[in-house]
Scaffold this active site. Structure first.
Site, PDB file in Angstrom:
ATOM      1  N   SER A 177       0.858  -1.192   0.000  1.00  0.00           N
ATOM      2  CA  SER A 177       0.000   0.000   0.000  1.00  0.00           C
ATOM      3  C   SER A 177       0.885   1.228   0.000  1.00  0.00           C
ATOM      4  O   SER A 177       1.665   1.448   0.936  1.00  0.00           O
ATOM      5  CB  SER A 177      -0.893   0.022   1.239  1.00  0.00           C
ATOM      6  N   HIS A 211      -1.055  -1.270  -4.497  1.00  0.00           N
ATOM      7  CA  HIS A 211      -2.350  -1.013  -3.849  1.00  0.00           C
ATOM      8  C   HIS A 211      -2.472   0.474  -3.503  1.00  0.00           C
ATOM      9  O   HIS A 211      -1.621   1.030  -2.808  1.00  0.00           O
ATOM     10  CB  HIS A 211      -2.441  -1.869  -2.588  1.00  0.00           C
ATOM     11  N   ASP A 252      -4.809   3.323  -1.748  1.00  0.00           N
ATOM     12  CA  ASP A 252      -5.881   3.517  -0.773  1.00  0.00           C
ATOM     13  C   ASP A 252      -6.495   4.903  -0.926  1.00  0.00           C
ATOM     14  O   ASP A 252      -5.878   5.910  -0.579  1.00  0.00           O
ATOM     15  CB  ASP A 252      -5.321   3.352   0.644  1.00  0.00           C
ATOM     16  N   MET A 310      -9.261   7.551   0.192  1.00  0.00           N
ATOM     17  CA  MET A 310     -10.072   7.870   1.370  1.00  0.00           C
ATOM     18  C   MET A 310     -10.691   9.258   1.207  1.00  0.00           C
ATOM     19  O   MET A 310     -10.052  10.161   0.665  1.00  0.00           O
ATOM     20  CB  MET A 310      -9.190   7.849   2.619  1.00  0.00           C
ATOM     21  N   HIS A 368      -8.372   0.818  -4.086  1.00  0.00           N
ATOM     22  CA  HIS A 368      -9.308   0.515  -2.991  1.00  0.00           C
ATOM     23  C   HIS A 368     -10.027   1.801  -2.615  1.00  0.00           C
ATOM     24  O   HIS A 368      -9.424   2.696  -2.023  1.00  0.00           O
ATOM     25  CB  HIS A 368      -8.484  -0.065  -1.824  1.00  0.00           C
ATOM     26  N   MET A 384     -12.319   3.819  -0.442  1.00  0.00           N
ATOM     27  CA  MET A 384     -12.983   3.949   0.861  1.00  0.00           C
ATOM     28  C   MET A 384     -13.740   5.261   0.824  1.00  0.00           C
ATOM     29  O   MET A 384     -13.402   6.232   1.520  1.00  0.00           O
ATOM     30  CB  MET A 384     -11.931   3.919   1.981  1.00  0.00           C
ATOM     31  N   MET A 401     -11.271  -6.611   5.226  1.00  0.00           N
ATOM     32  CA  MET A 401     -10.476  -5.657   6.005  1.00  0.00           C
ATOM     33  C   MET A 401     -10.103  -6.300   7.336  1.00  0.00           C
ATOM     34  O   MET A 401     -10.976  -6.771   8.066  1.00  0.00           O
ATOM     35  CB  MET A 401     -11.263  -4.369   6.268  1.00  0.00           C
ATOM     36  N   ASP A 421      -6.263  -6.733   4.131  1.00  0.00           N
ATOM     37  CA  ASP A 421      -5.692  -5.382   4.172  1.00  0.00           C
ATOM     38  C   ASP A 421      -5.748  -4.880   5.612  1.00  0.00           C
ATOM     39  O   ASP A 421      -6.837  -4.723   6.175  1.00  0.00           O
ATOM     40  CB  ASP A 421      -6.529  -4.494   3.244  1.00  0.00           C
ATOM     41  N   GLY A 422      -4.570  -4.634   6.179  1.00  0.00           N
ATOM     42  CA  GLY A 422      -4.496  -4.056   7.518  1.00  0.00           C
ATOM     43  C   GLY A 422      -3.782  -4.965   8.504  1.00  0.00           C
ATOM     44  O   GLY A 422      -4.209  -6.083   8.748  1.00  0.00           O
ATOM     45  N   GLY A 423      -2.653  -4.486   9.021  1.00  0.00           N
ATOM     46  CA  GLY A 423      -1.943  -5.243  10.051  1.00  0.00           C
ATOM     47  C   GLY A 423      -1.302  -6.530   9.554  1.00  0.00           C
ATOM     48  O   GLY A 423      -1.043  -7.438  10.351  1.00  0.00           O
ATOM     49  N   SER A 475       2.962  -0.768   6.286  1.00  0.00           N
ATOM     50  CA  SER A 475       4.088  -0.668   7.220  1.00  0.00           C
ATOM     51  C   SER A 475       5.100  -1.786   7.032  1.00  0.00           C
ATOM     52  O   SER A 475       6.305  -1.543   7.032  1.00  0.00           O
ATOM     53  CB  SER A 475       3.592  -0.737   8.665  1.00  0.00           C
TER      54      SER A 475
END
Ligand code: DX5
Ligand code: ZN
Length: 228
Positions: free
Chosen positions: A12, A37, A39, A41, A70, A72, A141, A177-179, A200
């Protein structure tokens, strides 16, 4: 894009240097990213603001491979055409973005782009049951959308497994997606995810001047996911 369920790593660019997207995108692809990817928003559906269609259009010439956008944002339908024209290869909208996700997927398909549907952590997997025949991908998610660097929500592993059963033989990717990091990647891969978004975990420690660290981070994630 030929369909396969091999593990794909999709960094991302939310975790990239915002003053240097062109070089960041080229660096992650050179270092082994499968998809890029993006994001998007809107400060309304999620409490953060990122990229409009002109930004995505500016990224496009730097992406050699597959650009996965993506969204959002809510409402979403009015913006699909603009993100398609900006050069998205896949457009993913949230099932929670409005009352007509079926119509949203039809609108994405009408642009000729691949279509994805995303589920927030609190949304049951059944919400996509009657949408699957219009989908190339379902995004589960694994954090509440809005920010990078959040903690993985473990209850979503069961959702991924149930979704995998629901999809059966259909050529539909499962994205998470996420963590996602070397600890959580094997859990989601085992449950059935094949596209792993990571911000990250890919960008940490590296930079455009030290891109080999991106490469090492991508390799670590891929190996962790494949070791199941
Ligand atoms: C969350 C975004 C994610 C996020 C992932 O709203 O959709 O793509 O940037 O970041 P990490 O991998 O840092 O959790
Ligand atoms: Zn995302």
């Amino acid at each position: 894009m030929n369909f396969d369920r091999r593990i794909k790593i999709a960094p991302s660019i939310l975790s990239a240097d915002f003053a240097d997207f062109g070089r960041e995108i080229r660096a992650i692809e050179t270092e082994g990213a499968d998809w890029v990817h993006v994001d998007v928003m809107d400060g309304h559906f999620v409490p953060n603001l990122t990229f409009g269609p002109p930004a995505v259009k500016a990224f496009r010439p730097h992406v050699r491979g597959f650009m996965d956008v993506h969204l959002m944002i809510a409402p979403v339908d009015a913006y699909i055409e603009a993100y398609a024209e900006a050069g998205a290869d896949m457009i993913t909208a949230h099932v929670e973005a409005g009352p007509h996700p079926h119509r949203t997927l039809q609108a994405i398909r009408a642009t000729g782009r691949k279509a994805g549907i995303a589920l927030n952590p609190g949304t049951p997997v059944e919400a996509v049951e009657y949408l699957l025949d219009l989908c190339d991908m379902v995004l589960v998610m694994t954090v509440n959308p809005g920010f990078g660097g959040q903690k993985f929500i473990h209850s979503q592993i069961d959702k991924i497994a149930r979704l995998r059963g629901m999809i059966g033989d259909r050529p539909i990717h499962i994205q998470v997606d996420g963590g996602i990091d070397a600890k959580t990647a094997p859990l989601v891969a085992k449950a059935g995810a094949d596209v792993l978004v990571a911000g990250s975990a890919v960008f940490k420690g590296g930079s455009v001047d030290q891109p080999d660290i991106y490469g090492e981070n991508i390799r670590i994630l891929r190996e962790a996911a494949q070791a199941v």
